[in-house]
Design an enzyme around this catalytic site. Structure first.
Site: not given
Length: 499
Positions: A80, A179, A213
């Protein structure tokens, strides 16, 4: 220069042997990238200047991809923020973004780079995949125009999404994931995806799902459903994970998550030790196959390992665990010793000191009771360990409900330091058994040794919910934990919360 770590020898076998195992095993790669940042402060730049900056990172990422492919890897995961970093305001990020189309468009950017306008980054990732015949999983920024007909349209007339992209070995654009769970530090320049996306795809070596994440920790979706509903074999996980000792270092939690969810996890982190960013790995239901944690050097690292394509079909696949079975039996309750309060990452734990070299303890907080039996291999007088429980809502960098049983080394001999960050230890444990009366089935087993190192193969999880080590650990202990997530008690997602 790309440095790599190889945990297997089988990639040097003949192509005939590799082909024979193609559907049962595959070779995975992750790259921990020492990202070249845009500068110390956000700055407006032209698209041309943004591309100059991104190409510096893309050159490094391409070299890692080329090396991974040459060593037989079928797929590589890049981290990321690996293309441009994170030093942005909303308006300064815009020049770094591209309009990423829906993957159904049937597009190979490497062959047709002008089809959707300015897509130079997508072209480069596509060409990496095509030129080196490898699946490429990468992270970049997407922009989507909107107007007043959309009540959630930002004031500047477009959405900005933290986005993962996947390309197949022909360079075809295969998948796009926005995300869903942002850290607070991202929200000034990225927007939340409107809904959780369950992005998954099939290959000749298994089914893959994509998350990023904080998706692995902050909320149930999309991570849990990818495993339980869509039945993926492997989670692809670009991340920029800041290590949070004693319980949330990258390799520690990601390895535990793979074990708790009984799935492969390919985790690629950023490498910036000055910002506590390091820790990547190839994790399986049985623990870490290979991993990297390095707070000393400034160089990136390529990790490669051969793993099961379909772990649930492996004879070594771990059975389901009833995480509260053992601990809920009243005969396993020990008398509670004197307790004190200590803080781990703003959460107030109920602790008791492990003052003897061996013992049995029970510590409770709210509805969670944790049980510990242990024996140290000689207790160092200048080291203190504490055993504790936490049952509550965590409210920093997201709001999510935790149930945790843990043993931690305290920072000093002062009990007030228990829960603070500690990097080294000298006390070894000959034996431990840790369990808890969890109200959730999502519990992740952690064992972290001195120097922030894992202990693959040195402990096991029993089907009755006990985390045990019967034969001692190879190095002194920093922490042992059963890290539970009780999703039903989470606060509403930020995307759906009332203003």
């Amino acid at each position: 220069m790309v440095h790599f770590q190889l945990s297997i020898c089988t990639i040097f076998l003949t192509g005939v042997v590799l082909k024979a195992f193609a559907l049962e095993k595959y070779i995975a790669a992750v790259y921990e990238h020492a990202v070249i940042l845009t500068g110390a402060t956000p700055k407006l730049v032209t698209r041309e200047e943004a591309m100059q900056q991104m190409n510096r990172n893309l050159d490094v990422l391409e070299e890692a991809t080329k090396t991974a492919a040459a060593l037989g890897s079928h797929i590589i995961v890049l981290p990321e923020d690996g293309v441009y970093g994170w030093v942005f305001k909303r308006e300064t990020l815009y020049s770094y973004l591209e309009d990423i189309p829906d993957p159904q468009v049937n597009w190979i950017p490497c062959i047709d780079p002008k089809r959707f306008g300015s897509t130079e980054v997508q072209e480069r990732f596509s060409c990496m995949a095509r030129n080196y015949s490898i699946y490429v999983v990468a992270n970049m920024g997407d922009k989507k125009s909107c107007d007043s007909t959309d009540p959630k349209c930002p004031k500047d007339g477009h959405y900005q999404y933290n986005t993962d992209v996947v390309y197949d070995p022909e360079g075809k654009f295969l998948a796009r994931y926005h995300k869903y769970n942002l850290f607070e530090s991202e929200t000034p320049y990225f927007d939340y995806a409107k809904e959780p996306q369950f992005i998954n795809f099939n290959t000749s070596f298994g089914r893959f799902g994509v998350i990023t994440c904080a998706d692995i920790l902050n909320f149930r979706e999309p991570a849990i459903s990818l495993v339980e509903v869509f039945k993926v074999d492997t989670i692809l996980f670009p991340t920029a994970w800041t290590n949070g000792l004693p319980l949330l270092s990258a390799i520690q939690f990601h390895s535990a998550w793979a074990m708790g969810m009984r799935v492969n996890l390919l985790s690629a982190n950023i490498h910036k030790p000055s910002l506590d960013l390091t820790g990547s790995g190839i994790f399986t239901p049985n623990g870490a196959n290979t991993y990297h944690f390095d707070m000393k050097t400034r160089e990136g690292r390529l990790l490669i390992a051969e793993i099961d394509a379909h772990p649930s079909q492996s004879p070594t696949y771990p059975p389901p665990v009833n995480w509260s079975l053992y601990a809920s039996n009243p005969k396993h309750f020990f008398p509670q010793a004197e307790v004190f309060t200590g803080t781990i990452y703003f959460d107030n734990f109920t602790f008791t000191e492990l003052s003897q070299e061996a013992g049995n303890h029970t510590v409770c907080q709210k509805g969670l009771c944790c049980h510990l039996s242990y024996k140290m291999a000689g207790k160092c007088n200048d080291e203190v360990y504490a055993f504790g429980a936490f049952d509550g809502l965590h409210v920093v960098e997201g709001e999510y409900y935790l149930q945790i049983c843990t043993v931690v080394k305290c920072n000093t001999t002062d009990l007030k330091s228990c829960g603070q960050r500690v990097d080294t230890a000298r006390t070894k444990f000959d034996y431990f058994s840790l369990s808890g009366t969890f109200n959730t089935s999502y519990v992740f087993p952690e064992v972290l040794l001195t120097g922030t190192q894992l202990a693959p193969g040195e402990f096991e999880v029993l089907t009755d919910g006990r985390l045990i080590s019967n034969h001692g650990l190879s190095k002194p202990v920093l922490s042992v934990a059963l890290f539970g997530r009780w999703f039903e008690k989470d606060s509403p997602h930020s995307q759906n919360a009332s203003p």
